[in-house]
Scaffold this active site. Structure first.
Site, PDB file in Angstrom:
ATOM      1  N   ALA A  54       0.830  -1.202   0.000  1.00  4.78           N
ATOM      2  CA  ALA A  54       0.000   0.000   0.000  1.00  4.78           C
ATOM      3  C   ALA A  54       0.866   1.255   0.000  1.00  4.78           C
ATOM      4  O   ALA A  54       0.587   2.234  -0.708  1.00  4.78           O
ATOM      5  CB  ALA A  54      -0.927  -0.006   1.216  1.00  4.78           C
ATOM      6  N   TYR A  55       1.926   1.232   0.783  1.00  3.91           N
ATOM      7  CA  TYR A  55       2.867   2.352   0.861  1.00  3.91           C
ATOM      8  C   TYR A  55       3.534   2.579  -0.490  1.00  3.91           C
ATOM      9  O   TYR A  55       3.590   3.713  -0.996  1.00  3.91           O
ATOM     10  CB  TYR A  55       3.893   2.022   1.937  1.00  3.91           C
ATOM     11  CG  TYR A  55       5.024   2.999   2.117  1.00  3.91           C
ATOM     12  CD1 TYR A  55       4.782   4.339   2.370  1.00  3.91           C
ATOM     13  CD2 TYR A  55       6.348   2.551   2.095  1.00  3.91           C
ATOM     14  CE1 TYR A  55       5.832   5.223   2.573  1.00  3.91           C
ATOM     15  CE2 TYR A  55       7.395   3.431   2.305  1.00  3.91           C
ATOM     16  CZ  TYR A  55       7.136   4.763   2.537  1.00  3.91           C
ATOM     17  OH  TYR A  55       8.179   5.633   2.739  1.00  3.91           O
ATOM     18  N   ALA A  56       4.018   1.504  -1.093  1.00  5.51           N
ATOM     19  CA  ALA A  56       4.692   1.616  -2.378  1.00  5.51           C
ATOM     20  C   ALA A  56       3.752   2.108  -3.468  1.00  5.51           C
ATOM     21  O   ALA A  56       4.147   2.895  -4.340  1.00  5.51           O
ATOM     22  CB  ALA A  56       5.288   0.262  -2.770  1.00  5.51           C
TER      23      ALA A  56
END
Length: 253
Positions: free
Chosen positions: A155-157
């Site tokens: 999700a961060y990436a």
């Protein structure tokens, strides 16, 4: 005389860690700094450190997730300092963990505080930068975007990859206005990472071994000073790039 004398910078998430390190490096070269973040006490601490460097500083408390408020914040900054020359989009608050355990709310917040907030700041800063003959945008992304195994960082990436694409587009569209836009992908010993290294020293040592230069970067010396270098006239032809500031750990092909 500093290389950024007379310049005005907005740094989001500047109450601690990488954001604070960048704010201090900018201040050391003479830039006035609008210090943005959620926690007023932390912002005051950063402002105090900036002023110790001989630079002007002002705290602006708020959550970048409130994207509708961002244009007003930028106008406040421009009114207080007389304009905006530098924008550093560092703030991010989202989710980490396996995809099947990721809530929609956390996934969406990552995009809201990442590319959506950066988009709002960039659009609001554009006219001020153009009026001053140009400016610089630095957006913080992550090496997790290019890891061979992004497990728990998906999700961060994803949010940061969107921000990377947004940066490249701004570089292409706003170059004629004298505005450069670049991304940096840093590793630094932020408070969160420091707590992890202290809690899990063996894992931290294995992580350190994956960094060719052999150490985790310092928020000011390795990240903040690199940002200052990117803002120099000697780098005037660099725009739309993603600069890894990770000691050689990741490869951006």
């Amino acid at each position: 005389m500093g290389s950024l004398d007379g310049k005005v910078a907005i740094v989001t998430g500047a109450g601690q860690g990488v954001g604070q390190g960048i704010a201090l490096a900018l201040a050391s070269e003479g830039a006035a700094v609008a210090v943005l973040g959620r926690t007023a006490a932390k912002l005051e601490t950063t402002c105090g450190l900036v002023r110790e460097r001989g630079a002007d500083a002002e705290p602006f408390a708020g959550d970048v997730a409130d994207t509708e408020a961002i244009p007003g914040v930028v106008e406040e900054v421009a009114g207080r300092f007389g304009g905006v020359d530098i924008l550093v989009n560092n703030a991010y608050s989202g989710g980490y963990g396996p995809l099947l355990e990721m809530s929609d709310e956390k996934f969406q917040r990552g995009f809201l505080t990442g590319p959506f907030a950066a988009f709002a700041f960039m659009k609001a800063c554009h006219p001020h930068m153009k009026a001053r003959g140009g400016g610089n945008i630095i957006n913080l992304v992550t090496s997790a975007m290019v890891r061979w195994d992004p497990t728990t960082y998906g999700a961060y990436a994803a949010a940061k990859q969107a921000l990377r694409s947004l940066t490249r587009t701004a570089a292409a569209e706003w170059g004629p206005d004298g505005i450069r836009a670049n991304s940096i992908a840093p590793h630094a010993l932020s408070p969160g990472l420091k707590r992890w290294t202290e809690a899990f020293p063996e894992a931290a040592e294995e992580f350190r071994k994956t960094i060719p230069l052999g150490y985790i970067g310092d928020c000011e010396a390795d990240i903040g000073n690199a940002v200052v270098a990117l803002l120099q006239p000697a780098m005037r032809y660099l725009t739309g790039a993603t600069i890894p500031l990770d000691g050689g750990q990741a490869y951006f092909g």
